[in-house]
Design an enzyme around this catalytic site. Sequence first.
Site: not given
Length: 597
Positions: A7, A86, A174, A235, A381
């Site tokens: 990742n 990923r 996600h 963000r 993940e």
Amino acid sequence: MRVLVFNAGSSSLKFGVFDIVPRAELAQAACVFKGSFDRFGAGGCDYTSSAGQSRAPHTSLAEATQAVPDALTAAGISGIEAVGHRIAHGGAEFAHAQAITPEVFSKITALIPLAPLHNPANLEAVRVARNVWPDLPHWAVFDTSFHLSNPARATTYAVPSAWRAAGLRRFGFHGTSHKYVAQRAAEELGQPLRDLRIISLHLGNGASACAIARGESIDSSMGMTPLEGLVMGTRSGDVDPGLFGYLSRQMGLSIAQIEAALYSESGLKGLTGSSDMRDVETRAAAGDADAQLAINLYAYRARKYIGAYAAAMGGLDALVFTGGIGENSPSMRRRICDGMEFMGLKLDHDRNMGLCLAGRAAPQIQAYGARVNVLVTETAEQLMIAQEVGNAIAAPAALDLRIPVAVSARHVHLCRKAVDALFGPGYELTPDKPLRQKGHWAARERVTLHGPKGELANVAILGPLRARTQIEISRTDSFALGIDAPIRQSGALEGTPHIRLSGAAGQYDTDGLILAARHIHMNSADARRLGLKDGDMVDVTLDATGRGLTFAKVLVRVSENAFTEMHIDTDEANAAGITGAVEGALSGEAFMKGAGG
Ligand code: ADP
């Protein structure tokens, strides 16, 4: 199967090694090792692993990726069989894990404008890792794939058609995390995922909410880019798009400046100066008004999405918190859930405060008797990526072979006698359009079907001629005609109802009226590859357009040179919400035995 997972971000590389059992429950998957290189700089980076923390000399993502074999050797780990990467943005195409071929690599590269911060780093890790492990299969698992099941009303922006034609649409991110926590929640609740309406809140540095109905994502708060939705570390999440024009006119800011500020200088950081929720919470507790507002705003926005998604799903069975904030901040979980008793959502104070998430636990924290279950679990993940890669490798044929789906509108196959009666003795039909099955065509001539209740005009005739006349209609048509037609395989016409046909030169009364059983024409090569034989029944899940229907008991009809294609009728197509070209993926017992073994 042992899978190494990467990742990669712009300033960090996380990696892990997992032993997974392809197609088995996630509970059987085990993490063997985890490591991360963080904060690359001229002086090196931090290295954290299962063995502890240290400094490492690597100054870039590429150097760190190259150092992974040594890190694994030092930890005594060998036997890697596949590498999973990923990938943030897979666009509208990648609904599943993909083997990274040169073509797939260029397609991911072409998606960089949609994820300018993420895809380049992901690809850099792929590039270096392929040099380091040239003999291992490398697979991409996309953050966007899970959301490709979102209906058009969730993915479409109400903007000019030229923009939409240029690819402007919502994707959501996600996905791997939302998919994992939804599965984990279902496991924990002991209920099938298909029976649950779940909202997953992934609250990390990036944050998103996802509505998961019957195991499928139906909406998520991030949009075309990972900027839309919840308040995040740096963000902004949702803003009025009108602010672009205002900022440009009033403050003279360029688009690049506005965009950079929305990505990197907004969210918690814009509100408080810190993007780290721990800092923000500490300052709020000490009385800092900016931090207090930030926390209120953060929770309020999350609460609005819970309300919206409960409405979108017509109810809510479980809410799942994950991500650094979701997992570790009882006060944020509390703020988000406060005032939601009206919809059966209420936390238990002690359960919320006293969590232990070790060992992939997913504790429930709702008040006793509350209608909505609330769970907290670490996201996994990397583990999920390893599992998806293992599943994909174990069933290459399933993923390779997407079955194109053709919608058969009502049509007839005529025998010689029928053509004589309808168009005149010895008449030859005029082939107009070739069909995908070799040697088959649609004729220019048309017929009308007559029933006691009504007529259906302009019905297509498919050639070549057959030994028996067969009329294939949909169930809706059978109501329009006023004749009950049975579901039959093509050719199985014994005892079928009679109907009158009329053509340019006359009428023809015949039996042979059926609703065609859905089926797949399949050539022998594809059938061999999938371990299927003529007469097998499979389930076919249509790709993530329309209403995402799985058709059960689809008959496989194998012939040597068939064009592999599934045929359904217009009622079935409407039920599935099909509007354009669509493909399906095979599942079902016959298929599982064949391809899985
Ligand atoms: P990423 O999205 O980069 O994987 P994480 O999921 O690790 O990030 O989430 C990072 C966020 O979690 C940060 O805002 C951090 O402050 C927050 N966080 C971590 N631990 C706690 C805690 N104990 N209390 C509140 N927030 C926390």
